[in-house]
Design a protein around this motif. Structure first.
Motif, PDB file in Angstrom:
ATOM      1  N   UNK A   2       0.807  -1.219   0.000  1.00 44.01           N
ATOM      2  CA  UNK A   2       0.000   0.000   0.000  1.00 44.01           C
ATOM      3  C   UNK A   2       0.841   1.270   0.000  1.00 44.01           C
ATOM      4  N   UNK A   3       2.080   1.188  -0.452  1.00 46.94           N
ATOM      5  CA  UNK A   3       2.933   2.373  -0.533  1.00 46.94           C
ATOM      6  C   UNK A   3       2.555   3.185  -1.760  1.00 46.94           C
ATOM      7  N   UNK A   4       2.777   4.483  -1.686  1.00 41.49           N
ATOM      8  CA  UNK A   4       2.521   5.382  -2.801  1.00 41.49           C
ATOM      9  C   UNK A   4       3.824   6.071  -3.160  1.00 41.49           C
ATOM     10  N   UNK A   5       4.186   6.026  -4.445  1.00 41.10           N
ATOM     11  CA  UNK A   5       5.331   6.770  -4.927  1.00 41.10           C
ATOM     12  C   UNK A   5       4.885   8.203  -5.170  1.00 41.10           C
ATOM     13  N   UNK A   6       5.581   9.163  -4.559  1.00 42.92           N
ATOM     14  CA  UNK A   6       5.301  10.584  -4.776  1.00 42.92           C
ATOM     15  C   UNK A   6       6.587  11.242  -5.265  1.00 42.92           C
ATOM     16  N   UNK A   7       6.481  11.830  -6.458  1.00 43.66           N
ATOM     17  CA  UNK A   7       7.606  12.542  -7.047  1.00 43.66           C
ATOM     18  C   UNK A   7       7.113  13.962  -7.300  1.00 43.66           C
ATOM     19  N   UNK A   8       7.554  14.917  -6.490  1.00 43.79           N
ATOM     20  CA  UNK A   8       7.040  16.290  -6.546  1.00 43.79           C
ATOM     21  C   UNK A   8       8.209  17.269  -6.677  1.00 43.79           C
ATOM     22  N   UNK A   9       8.089  18.209  -7.642  1.00 46.61           N
ATOM     23  CA  UNK A   9       9.122  19.215  -7.903  1.00 46.61           C
ATOM     24  C   UNK A   9      10.502  18.564  -7.976  1.00 46.61           C
ATOM     25  N   UNK A  10      10.587  17.535  -8.805  1.00 44.44           N
ATOM     26  CA  UNK A  10      11.822  16.763  -8.915  1.00 44.44           C
ATOM     27  C   UNK A  10      12.219  16.592 -10.377  1.00 44.44           C
ATOM     28  N   UNK A  11      13.465  16.186 -10.593  1.00 44.25           N
ATOM     29  CA  UNK A  11      13.977  15.909 -11.930  1.00 44.25           C
ATOM     30  C   UNK A  11      14.510  14.489 -11.978  1.00 44.25           C
ATOM     31  N   UNK A  12      14.108  13.766 -13.022  1.00 40.12           N
ATOM     32  CA  UNK A  12      14.645  12.436 -13.317  1.00 40.12           C
ATOM     33  C   UNK A  12      15.219  12.552 -14.720  1.00 40.12           C
ATOM     34  N   UNK A  13      16.537  12.540 -14.861  1.00 43.12           N
ATOM     35  CA  UNK A  13      17.156  12.870 -16.145  1.00 43.12           C
ATOM     36  C   UNK A  13      18.435  12.096 -16.394  1.00 43.12           C
ATOM     37  N   UNK A  14      18.641  11.718 -17.677  1.00 44.06           N
ATOM     38  CA  UNK A  14      19.897  11.109 -18.091  1.00 44.06           C
ATOM     39  C   UNK A  14      20.122   9.700 -17.583  1.00 44.06           C
ATOM     40  N   UNK A  15      19.059   8.960 -17.295  1.00 40.56           N
ATOM     41  CA  UNK A  15      19.191   7.593 -16.790  1.00 40.56           C
ATOM     42  C   UNK A  15      19.085   6.580 -17.919  1.00 40.56           C
ATOM     43  N   UNK A  16      19.628   5.382 -17.690  1.00 38.15           N
ATOM     44  CA  UNK A  16      19.635   4.319 -18.693  1.00 38.15           C
ATOM     45  C   UNK A  16      19.261   2.999 -18.048  1.00 38.15           C
ATOM     46  N   UNK A  17      18.259   2.317 -18.625  1.00 34.39           N
ATOM     47  CA  UNK A  17      17.956   0.925 -18.259  1.00 34.39           C
ATOM     48  C   UNK A  17      18.370   0.093 -19.460  1.00 34.39           C
ATOM     49  N   UNK A  18      19.271  -0.869 -19.252  1.00 33.15           N
ATOM     50  CA  UNK A  18      19.768  -1.647 -20.376  1.00 33.15           C
ATOM     51  C   UNK A  18      20.119  -3.072 -19.964  1.00 33.15           C
TER      52      UNK A  18
END
Length: 180
Positions: A2-18
């Motif tokens: 029952x967890x909630x992911x909260x991403x507020x006023x944030x930056x997610x940039x330049x990541x790689x899943x490979x």
């Protein structure tokens, strides 16, 4: 649980899943469950594998609400199933007052440059702009057989399907309402 992911006023940039031979999900963010993303930037991320799902975000189920957020310049690439340069959703996806721009999924199957919403989920877009995205099919948005698909007060413009159908929107949704 029952967890909630909260991403507020944030930056997610330049990541790689490979990975070399298998599948990857979410170049910038992977979520299964409830998520709230607000006033954030998710840019320049990449999912790169034989099969890749969601250059920016993979939403594997539950409800994700995105508000006043920019999702731009993300890439999904590979030689097999490639879906969603921007957001891949297998659940309920609600987008409000956001920009989905310049995302790419042109390699492999190349489905859904900006957004791919899959069978069984729903997609609601309100007061948002989907622009400048590219894919082989569904340059802006590609939808499966959803339980609901609604677009209100939004702009879907200047997206490109490079090989198949639907520069703006492709798929077989039961469309509830479109007002742009």
């Amino acid at each position: 649980e029952n967890a909630i992911l909260r991403l507020v006023r944030s930056t997610v940039s330049g990541n790689l899943a490979t990975v070399d031979t298998s599948s990857v999900y979410g170049g910038g963010l992977y979520n299964e469950g409830t998520a709230v993303i607000a006033r954030s930037r998710i840019t320049g991320n990449r999912a790169d594998a034989a099969s890749a799902f969601g250059g920016a975000i993979y939403h594997g189920g539950g409800t994700m609400t995105i508000t006043e957020t920019t999702i731009a310049a993300n890439v999904a690439t590979g030689t097999g199933n490639v879906e969603a340069g921007g957001i891949e959703s297998d659940g309920v996806l609600v987008i409000r007052r956001s920009l989905i721009a310049g995302n790419t999924a042109t390699a492999g199957t190349g489905i859904g440059g900006g957004i791919t919403a899959n069978t069984g989920g729903s997609l609601e877009i309100t007061d948002s702009t989907i622009t400048g995205n590219r894919a082989r099919r569904g340059g802006g948005i590609d939808v499966g057989t959803l339980t609901g698909f609604t677009v209100r007060g939004s702009t879907i413009a200047r997206n490109t399907a490079t090989d198949q159908a639907g520069g703006g929107i492709a798929g077989n949704p039961p469309i509830a309402a479109i007002g742009t």
